[in-house]
Design an enzyme around this catalytic site. Sequence first.
Site, PDB file in Angstrom:
ATOM      1  N   SER A  95       0.833  -1.201   0.000  1.00  0.00           N
ATOM      2  CA  SER A  95       0.000   0.000   0.000  1.00  0.00           C
ATOM      3  C   SER A  95       0.865   1.248   0.000  1.00  0.00           C
ATOM      4  CB  SER A  95      -0.928  -0.003   1.205  1.00  0.00           C
ATOM      5  OG  SER A  95      -0.199  -0.075   2.396  1.00  0.00           O
ATOM      6  N   HIS A 108       5.700   2.529  11.286  1.00  0.00           N
ATOM      7  CA  HIS A 108       4.677   2.908  12.270  1.00  0.00           C
ATOM      8  C   HIS A 108       4.928   4.292  12.834  1.00  0.00           C
ATOM      9  CE1 HIS A 108       4.789  -1.474  12.045  1.00  0.00           C
ATOM     10  NE2 HIS A 108       3.488  -1.362  12.095  1.00  0.00           N
TER      11      HIS A 108
HETATM   12  N1  GLN Z   1      -0.021  -5.407   1.469  1.00  0.00           N
HETATM   13  C1  GLN Z   1      -0.541  -4.818   2.671  1.00  0.00           C
HETATM   14  C2  GLN Z   1      -0.152  -3.337   2.716  1.00  0.00           C
HETATM   15  O1  GLN Z   1       0.875  -3.013   2.195  1.00  0.00           O
HETATM   16  C3  GLN Z   1      -0.003  -5.495   3.894  1.00  0.00           C
HETATM   17  C4  GLN Z   1      -0.565  -4.877   5.125  1.00  0.00           C
HETATM   18  C5  GLN Z   1      -0.200  -5.598   6.390  1.00  0.00           C
HETATM   19  O2  GLN Z   1       0.742  -6.344   6.438  1.00  0.00           O
HETATM   20  N2  GLN Z   1      -0.931  -5.354   7.446  1.00  0.00           N
HETATM   21  O3  GLN Z   1      -0.845  -2.542   3.299  1.00  0.00           O
END
Ligand code: GLN
Length: 754
Positions: free
Chosen positions: A427, A689
């Site tokens: 994402s 994060h």
């Molecule tokens: N592919 C998802 C993203 O990039 C993975 C999200 C996750 O691991 N929680 O948001």
Amino acid sequence: MTTTVVGYPRIGSHRELKFAVQKYFKNEISAQELSDIAAGLRQSNWQTIADAGIDTPVSNDFSYYDQTLDTACLLNIVPERYLKLELSPLDQYFAQARGYQGAKGDVKALPMKKWFNTNYHYLVTEFEDATDIKVVGTKIFEEYAEAKAEGFSTRPVIVGPYTLLKNAKFTGVKRPFDYAEDLVKAYSEIFAKLVSLGADWIQIDEPALVKDQTEEDLTLFNDIYRPLLDAKGDLKVLLQTYFGDIRDSYQLLTELDFDGFGLDFVEGTETLKTLKSEGFPEDKTLFAGVINGKNIWKAHYVSKLSLIDIIQKYAKDVVLTTSCSLQHVPYTVKNEVKLTNDKLKYLAFAEEKLTELVELDQRKEDALKANDALFSQPRYEENQAILDKVDALKPSDFNREPSRAERAKIQKAEFDLPELPTTTIGSFPQTAEVRRNRSKFKKGEITKEQYDQFNRDQIKACVEYQEEIGIDVLVHGEFERNDMVEYFGEKLEGFIFTSHAWVQSYGTRCVKPPIIWGDVARTQPVTVAESVYAQSLTDKPVKGMLTGPVTILNWSFPREDLSFKESTYQLALALQDEVLDLEANGIKIIQIDEAALREKLPLRQSDWYRKYLDWAIPAFRLVASKVQASTQIHTHMCYSEFDDIIQAIDDMDADVISFEASRSDLSILDTLQADQFETHAGPGVYDIHSPRVPSEEEIATTIRKISDKLPLDNIWINPDCGLKTRGVEETGPSLVNLVAATKLVRSELATHEG
Ligand code: GLN
Ligand code: ZN
């Protein structure tokens, strides 16, 4: 019999507590206003429980943030760095919960961990050598008194000293045993105070007992509880366990002077067996957890009643209760106005579970009849084709040929990627515009075409940006997804969605899991259009992006009438079709995220393989087993604690895995090295994060550490996790630094080699 519950949700049926606490954080309401809202929520819970006809409600199950933190604060177990801030008790509490940055200092939050096998997270209690355990809090007393003043005679609940110690972190040289005596003193004082306020019972939650117990564990338990129970005076003490059975401590526990035992007959697979073989002490009360406190389905009374009949053969004094606190389920089905009655009539959230307890207790004929009628008809139409497909699965369906080593050679030639290839997790920032586009579409303000076109423009910009900054393996950015599980649930057959069924995940954060209603099937492509469009824009590979079967199961409310294994295999077959469709449409790298693989790992290590990994890992393999050798399968995990299941993760047989590592100091690298981990790996090189932008040098240092430990050919360079919660401002510079750092290390390695 009588009825009670282990605990009740507290976030508010419309998340009132969440919003109030957030307003308090922003100084929009005062501590007094927050406290008034909280009192209103408690009052409404007690009233609901009483109105349903439950005999004994509990108190002190309310929490502004987390019950473990409440208990630590009650006992003055507050790390020095927070005490030094000299905040009000409430602000000191929140400082531990979410960190403090302000006039009085700058301190990070306490670490957070999964609460046993739930998706709830607690704040880890920190015991320091200087920790001075004493009763300084008043919450448990005030809430007991508050309930009493409102006419509710409650059983106060508290996290027990043993679980508190087992879940804690010890920062000095002192170990759990060193705190036992002070804890005994403090809990005795709590007992005495509650008696003086008029309490008959206290409920002490000790879920840590459902894990495998060592001799040392049992000694610690014994050392705490023998003296503590000597001091109970007129108070009756209920030892409450949940999330499993207590097969290895049952004998010891029933010899101790508890007045009641709360046993879990839902997740506790050996509870009944233990009861039958060991019996139950005659003079004690058995709080029988027969109603599932975690799932959202109505109970089948016939089977519950036959269970209760057996329980009553062994225990004379039985109280019917839930298997665990109802904090893990939503408030009430009444709020679900969008679902029709043919669905609603099968659902029981917290409030409806109260009625179930009462109906089971009273065994009223009409209630039993109605329940039986419900279960005598099929709930949904079975998908025979899917059931047959799962039945017909054979070992070879879970095996990808050729071997990973062979595939690596083929893929190396296929993609011709540079050393230390760079990529991201999927994402890109979900900006306000991206979210606005979705909400406009949901409200019917724009057409599907307009909605899709906006997302296509985002994809295009995202692909161009990645090309421009020099990422090697691209992603499309996931702008069309609100949530990685809900998105798939909405497109696959077999799911239903609620509008208000929120469950607390931690503090002020709630989730609204989809419900797996029937057999899961793929009736249309899910991600193909977006992936194919993104790939059409570039010569570099763009990863297809899927959520894995185990993660979809673990972040949904699962069925109760089908095993997790079978449900997950259905999901896996649906995703297998999607994988093959992507491959057929020219997508050569496909990532299957298993962000939540660890979620349902059994609490007893002895059950890990037998009850979980033995089907969870094959489910993942099933998704990818049929692709060509040249198609590269990636997976991603959101945590780094997989040292203990490292072999299982390698056995997923992915070609590449990316995972979180930067916050844990890359300690996982040693494990990967020691285990000769075969899957090519991208340990996250920076923490997504936090809004902090890591410098080029900082990332280069991390990459050097990684390349010291892992074979160069096996390493990928990527951030920790998806970027969707990040802002554009920090994402760009962070990725630019990531690429620059990678290039720097590549050139260092080239000079070494040259
Ligand atoms: N592919 C998802 C993203 O990039 C993975 C999200 C996750 O691991 N929680 O948001
Ligand atoms: Zn992640």
